[in-house]
Design a protein around this motif. Sequence first.
Motif, PDB file in Angstrom:
ATOM      1  N   ARG A   1      23.416  16.860  23.321  1.00  0.00           N
ATOM      2  CA  ARG A   1      22.043  16.934  22.823  1.00  0.00           C
ATOM      3  C   ARG A   1      21.670  18.325  22.337  1.00  0.00           C
ATOM      4  N   ASN A   2      22.668  19.056  21.907  1.00  0.00           N
ATOM      5  CA  ASN A   2      22.400  20.364  21.327  1.00  0.00           C
ATOM      6  C   ASN A   2      22.061  20.146  19.854  1.00  0.00           C
ATOM      7  N   LYS A   3      20.820  20.466  19.479  1.00  0.00           N
ATOM      8  CA  LYS A   3      20.356  20.088  18.135  1.00  0.00           C
ATOM      9  C   LYS A   3      21.107  20.811  17.019  1.00  0.00           C
ATOM     10  N   ARG A   4      21.698  21.946  17.372  1.00  0.00           N
ATOM     11  CA  ARG A   4      22.472  22.649  16.340  1.00  0.00           C
ATOM     12  C   ARG A   4      23.686  21.831  15.916  1.00  0.00           C
TER      13      ARG A   4
ATOM     14  N   PHE B   1      18.889   3.690  34.597  1.00  0.00           N
ATOM     15  CA  PHE B   1      18.862   4.604  33.467  1.00  0.00           C
ATOM     16  C   PHE B   1      20.105   5.459  33.440  1.00  0.00           C
TER      17      PHE B   1
ATOM     18  N   ARG C   1      15.262  28.943  21.903  1.00  0.00           N
ATOM     19  CA  ARG C   1      16.665  28.547  21.928  1.00  0.00           C
ATOM     20  C   ARG C   1      16.909  27.507  23.028  1.00  0.00           C
TER      21      ARG C   1
ATOM     22  N   ARG D   1      14.755  25.413  24.239  1.00  0.00           N
ATOM     23  CA  ARG D   1      14.159  24.141  23.811  1.00  0.00           C
ATOM     24  C   ARG D   1      15.108  23.364  22.898  1.00  0.00           C
ATOM     25  N   THR D   2      15.761  24.093  21.988  1.00  0.00           N
ATOM     26  CA  THR D   2      16.616  23.363  21.046  1.00  0.00           C
ATOM     27  C   THR D   2      17.966  23.008  21.655  1.00  0.00           C
ATOM     28  N   GLU D   3      18.464  23.834  22.573  1.00  0.00           N
ATOM     29  CA  GLU D   3      19.831  23.589  23.039  1.00  0.00           C
ATOM     30  C   GLU D   3      19.915  22.778  24.325  1.00  0.00           C
TER      31      GLU D   3
ATOM     32  N   ASN E   1      17.738  19.801  27.027  1.00  0.00           N
ATOM     33  CA  ASN E   1      16.730  18.747  27.005  1.00  0.00           C
ATOM     34  C   ASN E   1      15.714  18.991  28.114  1.00  0.00           C
TER      35      ASN E   1
ATOM     36  N   VAL F   1      12.388   6.153  38.499  1.00  0.00           N
ATOM     37  CA  VAL F   1      12.459   6.830  37.196  1.00  0.00           C
ATOM     38  C   VAL F   1      12.161   8.313  37.362  1.00  0.00           C
TER      39      VAL F   1
ATOM     40  N   LEU G   1      15.062  10.179  39.010  1.00  0.00           N
ATOM     41  CA  LEU G   1      16.152  10.375  38.054  1.00  0.00           C
ATOM     42  C   LEU G   1      15.835  11.496  37.084  1.00  0.00           C
TER      43      LEU G   1
ATOM     44  N   GLU H   1      17.811  14.912  36.257  1.00  0.00           N
ATOM     45  CA  GLU H   1      18.197  15.207  34.874  1.00  0.00           C
ATOM     46  C   GLU H   1      17.691  16.585  34.454  1.00  0.00           C
TER      47      GLU H   1
ATOM     48  N   GLU I   1      19.594  20.129  33.202  1.00  0.00           N
ATOM     49  CA  GLU I   1      19.277  20.869  31.981  1.00  0.00           C
ATOM     50  C   GLU I   1      18.841  22.291  32.330  1.00  0.00           C
TER      51      GLU I   1
ATOM     52  N   LYS J   1      21.749  24.587  32.627  1.00  0.00           N
ATOM     53  CA  LYS J   1      22.216  25.027  31.309  1.00  0.00           C
ATOM     54  C   LYS J   1      21.342  26.168  30.811  1.00  0.00           C
TER      55      LYS J   1
END
Lengths: 271, 431
Positions: A26-29, A161, B154, B156-158, B160, B309, B312, B316, B320, B323
Amino acid sequence: MRELFQLTVLAYGAATITYLVYFFSRNKRVRGGARGLLLGAGVLHTFYIIARYLAAGHTPIASNHEAVSFFAWSLAWGFLSFRWRYQVKNFGAFVSPLITLLMVIAALSSQHIVELPPALQSYWLPIHASIAILANGFMALAFCGGVMYLLQEREIKKKHFGLFYSRLPSLEALDHLNQHCLAIGFPLLTLGIVTGSIWAKQAWGAYWQWDPKETWSLITWFIYAAIIHQRLTVGWRRRRAAIMAIVGFSAVLFTLWGVNFLLGGVHSYAG
Amino acid sequence: MLAETILCLGVNHKTAPVAVREKLAFSGDCTTPLTELKALPGCEECCLLSTCNRVEVLLVAKEEATTAAETVRRFLFGASGITPEESQQYSYFHQGSAAITHVFRVAASLDSMVVGEPQILGQLKEAYRAATEQQATGAVLNKLLTKAFSVAKRIRTETNIGGSAVSISYAAVQLAKKIFGELKDKKVLLVGAGEMAELAAEHLAAQGIGKVVVANRTLERAVNLARTFHGTAVGLDELVPQLAEVDILISSTGATDLILRKEEVRPVMRQRHNRPLFLIDIAVPRDLDPELNDLDNVYLYDIDDLKQVVELNRAERQKEADKAERIVDEEAIKFLQWLEAMEVAPTITALRRRAEAIRDAEVAKTLGHLPGLGEKERKGIELMANAMINKLLHDPMMFLKAAVPAEEKRAHLALVRKVFGLDAEGGDSAS
């Protein structure tokens, strides 16, 4: 030309791997890279088809290799054409492996340029064959959407899920996708059958002669016609529509290959 | 070392209870506290962040870092009536690379109560804007904060990190979105007017749900609740006919028995042309028949399902967040490298090296074009090139070495590095 084809297959393969990496990480790059690679592969593929057209002197949809390669091409460009209409999250992770699979099948079949028998040398060849296979491309997209729908629905329904819930788009979006693909694919399919029939009249003197391929494309047509009819009247949408998109696509595949291998007939590719 | 002058001191939801935080919070305008902070002895640059979960000061100290920290701590707790010993215990203090990491983590919402919630970045940007307006920041904090914003972006984009819902009512909204996509043209029916139902409806309304219908045993309560959401009220006996119209049902009655059974809903689904129906049962004991979930296009969630939910999603989000921590560490190292380069000596070396590289390349090129030259002429050209770079570099060098206050010196360094493009090869394109 062979090198160009191999390069195209490699490019599709690379795009597929990148789409899968994006799916998991899920890395948008990465997504940007995947799109670029697929677009590049689509362009290379277009060049390959043109090169083959120039070499053969007729539209290259005559052998199994050419038909499957054109199938992959229409799938790729059908998918890319969606990009600027509307986005379906992670659609690429499902479509690109199918494209690559088709290209591998094309790579494994004989790449010899076939001499067309006189009966097939007509301007109806490009019209009929390309329309019919373009229809297949959109049906394949509907198939991918159907698979995604069922995976996503399963997780929501079972409240389990896993991999797909957060990665796939909403059920609504996937149902729309299904509808959208059929709205393009079904008219093309109809047109494919009609043009084939006109060509048959010209080549063999009869519009319809119940050749196995004709029969099976009619069966396929009826399946899709039923899906669309049921959706409009009694609301066969969502889950049932997704299942039917998968059933319909199996019929498409059988019409494309099963008939040739199992039943024979005038559509069996020369050579 | 420049890095050691960067300090961060404050309280947050982890170190201090709300009773303490609210005594420290600067509500509204931060102009006065900022000017006061700036005037403190030992404060070179500063920035003040005050939200409901944290109050912290980011500071570049003049010399004695620990004394400066003490002064700032006294300033923060000054009006609160908390003893110095207690203030020690409630606050945290980071210095050098720990302070840098802390700022990056705050910006990326890794230090938030709800990890990944996006407001904090906006609040930090606002705090920075206020500080620049008071000219409280300088070369170091400007760079540090803009870097913090780009690190947050960065992340936010890389990752989730902001992707999953961590409260029950929000989880319900997220599920609704997974089923229906857009909620604009969808209708929700609240059965029973409990607090939880109201909360979930509020979330749905915030997501732009099309219409709210309330059904309750006493119609009066239904009418009142319906009014808050600009909806309509119906009696409880209209429940089944209403199902043909609505898309989401949230049930929270106090009924001891089931109020909706599978057999009642099955015919409705045909009537609905199989449009999906999302049933949320937050009542205990349950209101809705668990077997409803077996119907096609019906999705039934009870309170335990929703809790699952949320659990989980927490897990999750944690994954993230791990990371994201790696990205923070990586960027903190890069920032430390930049700080090191901000000392005078390395900048002078870098500047010389840059000029010499240009000289060598150009001399080689020129001599390559002129093969017929003798040893003497070649020497002459080399000497000329050398003299040119020395003359050109003389003034910038003097500018860097000039004895000026520390803050001005940093501004000079930043300027020279920018003009001569000395940071270019660092791969730092973010700022």
